[in-house]
Scaffold this active site. Structure first.
Site, PDB file in Angstrom:
ATOM      1  N   PRO A  74       0.817  -1.226   0.000  1.00  0.00           N
ATOM      2  CA  PRO A  74       0.000   0.000   0.000  1.00  0.00           C
ATOM      3  C   PRO A  74       0.845   1.268   0.000  1.00  0.00           C
ATOM      4  O   PRO A  74       0.504   2.255  -0.665  1.00  0.00           O
ATOM      5  CB  PRO A  74      -0.819  -0.119   1.299  1.00  0.00           C
ATOM      6  CG  PRO A  74      -0.833  -1.578   1.609  1.00  0.00           C
ATOM      7  CD  PRO A  74       0.506  -2.084   1.157  1.00  0.00           C
ATOM      8  N   TYR A  75       1.953   1.243   0.753  1.00  0.00           N
ATOM      9  CA  TYR A  75       2.814   2.428   0.837  1.00  0.00           C
ATOM     10  C   TYR A  75       3.513   2.690  -0.495  1.00  0.00           C
ATOM     11  O   TYR A  75       3.515   3.819  -0.994  1.00  0.00           O
ATOM     12  CB  TYR A  75       3.840   2.228   1.952  1.00  0.00           C
ATOM     13  CG  TYR A  75       4.691   3.443   2.238  1.00  0.00           C
ATOM     14  CD1 TYR A  75       4.132   4.582   2.807  1.00  0.00           C
ATOM     15  CD2 TYR A  75       6.050   3.451   1.958  1.00  0.00           C
ATOM     16  CE1 TYR A  75       4.902   5.699   3.079  1.00  0.00           C
ATOM     17  CE2 TYR A  75       6.834   4.562   2.232  1.00  0.00           C
ATOM     18  CZ  TYR A  75       6.254   5.679   2.789  1.00  0.00           C
ATOM     19  OH  TYR A  75       7.029   6.783   3.054  1.00  0.00           O
ATOM     20  N   CYS A  76       4.096   1.651  -1.081  1.00  0.00           N
ATOM     21  CA  CYS A  76       4.772   1.814  -2.374  1.00  0.00           C
ATOM     22  C   CYS A  76       3.801   2.285  -3.446  1.00  0.00           C
ATOM     23  O   CYS A  76       4.129   3.162  -4.252  1.00  0.00           O
ATOM     24  CB  CYS A  76       5.417   0.494  -2.810  1.00  0.00           C
ATOM     25  SG  CYS A  76       6.961   0.092  -1.976  1.00  0.00           S
ATOM     26  N   SER A  78       1.191   4.113  -3.138  1.00  0.00           N
ATOM     27  CA  SER A  78       0.875   5.534  -2.964  1.00  0.00           C
ATOM     28  C   SER A  78       2.062   6.430  -3.300  1.00  0.00           C
ATOM     29  O   SER A  78       1.888   7.528  -3.848  1.00  0.00           O
ATOM     30  CB  SER A  78       0.411   5.797  -1.532  1.00  0.00           C
ATOM     31  OG  SER A  78       1.450   5.586  -0.594  1.00  0.00           O
ATOM     32  N   LYS A  79       3.282   5.978  -2.977  1.00  0.00           N
ATOM     33  CA  LYS A  79       4.463   6.810  -3.242  1.00  0.00           C
ATOM     34  C   LYS A  79       4.847   6.786  -4.722  1.00  0.00           C
ATOM     35  O   LYS A  79       5.291   7.805  -5.269  1.00  0.00           O
ATOM     36  CB  LYS A  79       5.637   6.343  -2.370  1.00  0.00           C
ATOM     37  CG  LYS A  79       5.483   6.713  -0.898  1.00  0.00           C
ATOM     38  CD  LYS A  79       5.364   8.223  -0.694  1.00  0.00           C
ATOM     39  CE  LYS A  79       5.337   8.616   0.771  1.00  0.00           C
ATOM     40  NZ  LYS A  79       5.256  10.078   0.964  1.00  0.00           N
TER      41      LYS A  79
END
Length: 230
Positions: A74-76, A78-79
């Protein structure tokens, strides 16, 4: 006559909660909503004023915005998304004299890496998983994940937060700001070079690095039992 000369998109969430198949759509949508769409909303809101002043937009990306990793889906996502948006915006704003700058820090010891918050998040996610997924991974995997992640964070994360702040300052006030900044030795010497390599090489290097980090081995129960899925 007051003018707006620059904005900083710094808000972020770090929803690490385990493997990708533990994550619900909510983890992805929450991460995208803050890390990407938050920056989109702020940038759109203030672009008219920045065009008047020929100002600057500075955005917190991440080394996870150029390289994938374990337990970071999820973090990757979004980034990668916010960096893609900022790249497009930078290119389009050139003719207006507005410059757009991205920071891609490695791991730093901020509250995003709070150990208690991670443990609580993992326990909550685990309680919401289907019985099949919990049986596939096993309770031991969940506990080992928390221990391994927190141990790895303490091992690699940089405590020198001024590195990031100094780059913010340079991007906002220097005469020749860079388009991208790479705070952190891990970002400079690992993630940036690795991002330029073939995908197979990236996966192999990451697999070796994850095996070297302190903490217990992370193998799902279904892959260690005599009934392992083939």
């Amino acid at each position: 006559n007051m003018k707006l000369w620059g904005i900083v998109n710094n808000a972020g969430v770090f929803p690490v909660c385990g493997p990708a198949d533990w994550c619900s759509l909510k983890q992805y949508s929450d991460s995208l909503n803050v890390n990407c769409l938050g920056a989109v909303r702020i940038s759109h809101r203030f672009l008219p004023l920045l065009k008047q002043s020929k100002g600057r937009i500075v955005t917190m990306g991440s080394s996870a915005g150029r390289m994938h990793g374990q337990f970071l889906a999820p973090y990757c996502a979004s980034k990668f998304a916010v960096e893609a948006y900022m790249d497009c915006l930078r290119f389009e704003m050139r003719q207006f004299g507005v410059s757009v700058h991205i920071l891609e820090p490695g791991a730093f010891k901020t509250e995003l890496l709070n150990e208690d918050a991670l443990n609580a998040r993992v326990d909550k996610i685990w309680s919401e998983l289907s019985e099949d997924v919990r049986r596939e991974y096993g309770e031991t995997y969940k506990n080992n994940f928390k221990e391994s992640w927190n141990g790895g964070v303490n091992f690699v994360a940089n405590s020198n937060l001024h590195w990031v702040v100094d780059h913010y300052e340079h991007a906002l006030f220097s005469y020749w700001p860079r388009l991208r900044y790479y705070p952190g030795w891990d970002s400079i010497f690992l993630f940036v070079p690795l991002s330029l390599m073939p995908s197979f090489v990236q996966d192999c290097v990451l697999a070796v690095l994850y095996k070297l980090q302190p903490g217990p081995s992370l193998v799902p129960q279904s892959l260690t039992s005599s009934n392992a899925l083939l």
